[in-house]
Design a protein around this motif. Structure first.
Motif, PDB file in Angstrom:
ATOM      1  N   PRO A 209       0.949  -1.214  -0.056  1.00  0.00           N
ATOM      2  CA  PRO A 209       0.285  -0.437   0.486  1.00  0.00           C
ATOM      3  C   PRO A 209       0.383   1.655   0.071  1.00  0.00           C
ATOM      4  O   PRO A 209       0.532   2.196  -0.317  1.00  0.00           O
ATOM      5  CB  PRO A 209      -0.938   0.003   1.084  1.00  0.00           C
ATOM      6  CG  PRO A 209      -0.904  -1.871   1.630  1.00  0.00           C
ATOM      7  CD  PRO A 209      -0.388  -1.974   1.397  1.00  0.00           C
ATOM      8  N   VAL A 210       1.619   1.516   0.182  1.00  0.00           N
ATOM      9  CA  VAL A 210       2.774   2.463   0.847  1.00  0.00           C
ATOM     10  C   VAL A 210       2.712   3.206  -0.955  1.00  0.00           C
ATOM     11  O   VAL A 210       3.310   4.203  -1.035  1.00  0.00           O
ATOM     12  CB  VAL A 210       4.441   1.805   1.331  1.00  0.00           C
ATOM     13  CG1 VAL A 210       4.943   3.428   1.380  1.00  0.00           C
ATOM     14  CG2 VAL A 210       3.722   1.879   2.876  1.00  0.00           C
ATOM     15  N   THR A 211       3.472   1.655  -1.596  1.00  0.00           N
ATOM     16  CA  THR A 211       4.585   1.843  -3.076  1.00  0.00           C
ATOM     17  C   THR A 211       3.139   2.121  -3.792  1.00  0.00           C
ATOM     18  O   THR A 211       3.202   3.480  -4.865  1.00  0.00           O
ATOM     19  CB  THR A 211       5.710   0.428  -3.319  1.00  0.00           C
ATOM     20  OG1 THR A 211       4.104  -0.109  -3.318  1.00  0.00           O
ATOM     21  CG2 THR A 211       6.112   0.462  -2.644  1.00  0.00           C
ATOM     22  N   LEU A 212       2.495   1.787  -4.032  1.00  0.00           N
ATOM     23  CA  LEU A 212       0.523   2.068  -4.377  1.00  0.00           C
ATOM     24  C   LEU A 212       0.714   3.479  -4.088  1.00  0.00           C
ATOM     25  O   LEU A 212       0.079   4.217  -4.983  1.00  0.00           O
ATOM     26  CB  LEU A 212      -0.342   1.145  -3.808  1.00  0.00           C
ATOM     27  CG  LEU A 212      -1.662   1.396  -4.892  1.00  0.00           C
ATOM     28  CD1 LEU A 212      -1.463   0.949  -6.484  1.00  0.00           C
ATOM     29  CD2 LEU A 212      -3.030   0.271  -4.200  1.00  0.00           C
ATOM     30  N   LEU A 213       0.910   3.614  -3.097  1.00  0.00           N
ATOM     31  CA  LEU A 213      -0.033   5.029  -2.264  1.00  0.00           C
ATOM     32  C   LEU A 213       0.779   5.976  -3.541  1.00  0.00           C
ATOM     33  O   LEU A 213       0.853   7.064  -4.076  1.00  0.00           O
ATOM     34  CB  LEU A 213      -0.378   5.827  -0.797  1.00  0.00           C
ATOM     35  CG  LEU A 213      -0.285   6.798  -0.726  1.00  0.00           C
ATOM     36  CD1 LEU A 213      -1.426   7.704  -0.776  1.00  0.00           C
ATOM     37  CD2 LEU A 213      -0.359   6.993   0.802  1.00  0.00           C
ATOM     38  N   THR A 214       2.261   5.539  -3.074  1.00  0.00           N
ATOM     39  CA  THR A 214       3.302   6.761  -3.816  1.00  0.00           C
ATOM     40  C   THR A 214       3.218   6.764  -5.194  1.00  0.00           C
ATOM     41  O   THR A 214       2.893   7.679  -6.025  1.00  0.00           O
ATOM     42  CB  THR A 214       4.591   6.406  -3.226  1.00  0.00           C
ATOM     43  OG1 THR A 214       5.161   6.291  -2.375  1.00  0.00           O
ATOM     44  CG2 THR A 214       5.688   7.191  -4.088  1.00  0.00           C
ATOM     45  N   ASP A 215       3.249   5.696  -6.167  1.00  0.00           N
ATOM     46  CA  ASP A 215       2.735   5.406  -7.493  1.00  0.00           C
ATOM     47  C   ASP A 215       1.504   6.363  -8.029  1.00  0.00           C
ATOM     48  O   ASP A 215       1.673   6.983  -8.883  1.00  0.00           O
ATOM     49  CB  ASP A 215       2.494   4.242  -8.339  1.00  0.00           C
ATOM     50  CG  ASP A 215       4.130   3.087  -7.817  1.00  0.00           C
ATOM     51  OD1 ASP A 215       5.082   3.563  -8.247  1.00  0.00           O
ATOM     52  OD2 ASP A 215       3.481   2.002  -7.829  1.00  0.00           O
ATOM     53  N   ARG A 216       0.614   6.181  -7.748  1.00  0.00           N
ATOM     54  CA  ARG A 216       0.060   6.682  -7.883  1.00  0.00           C
ATOM     55  C   ARG A 216      -1.194   8.266  -7.643  1.00  0.00           C
ATOM     56  O   ARG A 216      -0.878   8.779  -8.031  1.00  0.00           O
ATOM     57  CB  ARG A 216      -1.756   6.594  -7.150  1.00  0.00           C
ATOM     58  CG  ARG A 216      -2.006   4.760  -8.204  1.00  0.00           C
ATOM     59  CD  ARG A 216      -3.428   3.999  -7.874  1.00  0.00           C
ATOM     60  NE  ARG A 216      -3.077   2.855  -8.092  1.00  0.00           N
ATOM     61  CZ  ARG A 216      -4.679   1.716  -8.780  1.00  0.00           C
ATOM     62  NH1 ARG A 216      -5.393   2.353  -8.080  1.00  0.00           N
ATOM     63  NH2 ARG A 216      -4.136   0.299  -9.118  1.00  0.00           N
ATOM     64  N   GLY A 217      -0.253   8.588  -6.442  1.00  0.00           N
ATOM     65  CA  GLY A 217      -0.050   9.929  -6.395  1.00  0.00           C
ATOM     66  C   GLY A 217       1.044  11.221  -6.469  1.00  0.00           C
ATOM     67  O   GLY A 217       0.181  11.967  -6.527  1.00  0.00           O
TER      68      GLY A 217
END
Length: 343
Positions: A209-217
């Motif tokens: 979830p950390v990398t997903l948030l960073t990717d999409r953000g």
């Protein structure tokens, strides 16, 4: 009689599943920030702060990519000559040919300055951030995407101005500062993440979830910032609905042809699925972050505004389209049993 009541939840469950399948949340968010950028563009101190936040997000994004990726995968990406050669051929050979083809459109259909902008668009390097993000979402070869997109940008610092001078009869030198930005914002964070990977790589990989948030953000920040900049600079002021519609169609055709060519070309090159995804995502995109600063140097202020518009439109179109494609590819990944369930 009691057995009839559960049918309604089942029906609604199927409806929700269908909606999740066909309506991509990331596309919805991209459209939302696009509208927000038009109606409430960032300006003044807020725009300055947004630039700093976006830069920080990009730095964090590539640090995390370095931290979660094995060094052996990075070297394997660099040695994959079929993938790297396919990316460069797509970016600097096939795309410019299509850009030249767009010049055949009559000016009654598309004004000359926008045709010039389409040709300029075709000469730009691949974008790094969104190419890598969408490769990650689609479960492609992230190492190959990072190395390929970075090589494309480093070469583009010299190749793009040379191609502009050759094909557009407007000489221009390399753009100062682009190499420094690529080094400081992209390569150094990635190298730092690689150095720390033996200690923090496991934690990063286990907290998706950390990398997903960073990717999409990061994608959303870049999208909002680019639309805000266009709105503040007045690029949209003289644009009619008809001309915008034609420009959208032409950009969509260019993008569609490049997506088809890179995906099919990957098969012809004998690339595996993960490599084909990286080629698809990197070979079909163009860099807004490189394109707009270069336009301000290579063209006069008036010409730069017209040239910038196709770059901005194509950028938003490639984000929305590749968000859908990346999610579909992830949902059909044969190596991940979780991929069969839409997120």
């Amino acid at each position: 009689m009691p057995d009839a009541t559960p049918t309604r939840p089942g029906r609604w469950s199927r409806v929700r599943s269908a909606v999740r399948t066909w309506v991509d949340p990331l596309v919805v968010m991209i459209v939302a920030v696009f509208v927000l950028g038009l109606l409430a563009p960032a300006s003044g101190a807020f725009a300055t702060g947004l630039d700093h936040v976006t830069t920080g997000a990009v730095v964090l994004l590539f640090f995390l990519y370095g931290a979660r990726m094995a060094t052996s995968d990075v070297w394997a990406g660099l040695r994959n000559w079929r993938l790297q050669g396919g990316m460069l051929a797509s970016t600097y050979l096939l795309f410019p040919v299509l850009g030249l083809g767009a010049q055949l459109l009559p000016e009654s259909v598309l004004p000359g300055d926008l045709q010039t902008g389409l040709l300029y668009l075709s000469l730009l390097p691949s974008t790094i951030q969104s190419s890598v993000v969408f490769t990650s979402i689609a479960r492609g070869n992230i190492a190959g995407a990072i190395t390929g997109a970075t090589v494309s940008n480093v070469l583009g610092i010299v190749l793009t101005p040379l191609l502009v001078g050759l094909l557009m009869s407007r000489a221009g030198g390399p753009v100062g500062g682009s190499a420094g930005a690529t080094l400081l914002q992209l390569l150094l964070p990635f190298v730092a993440g690689q150095v720390l990977q033996p200690w923090i790589g496991g934690w990063v990989r286990s907290h998706r979830p950390v990398t997903l948030l960073t990717d999409r953000g990061t994608i959303l920040l870049v999208a909002y910032g680019s639309v805000s900049e266009a709105e503040r600079s007045g690029v949209w002021d003289d644009l009619t609905v008809g001309v915008l519609a034609v420009l959208l169609v032409v950009c969509a055709v260019l993008l569609g042809l490049m997506l088809l060519a890179t995906w099919s070309g990957g098969r012809l090159l004998g690339l595996g699925r993960r490599d084909r995804i990286a080629l698809l995502m990197c070979g079909s995109k163009k860099s807004l972050a490189t394109g707009l600063p270069m336009a301000s140097v290579l063209f006069g202020p008036v010409a730069a505004a017209g040239v910038a518009l196709p770059v901005i439109v194509f950028h938003q179109l490639q984000l929305a389209t590749c968000a859908v494609i990346a999610r579909r590819l992830a949902a059909t990944d044969p190596e991940d049993e979780r991929a069969t369930v839409p997120a």
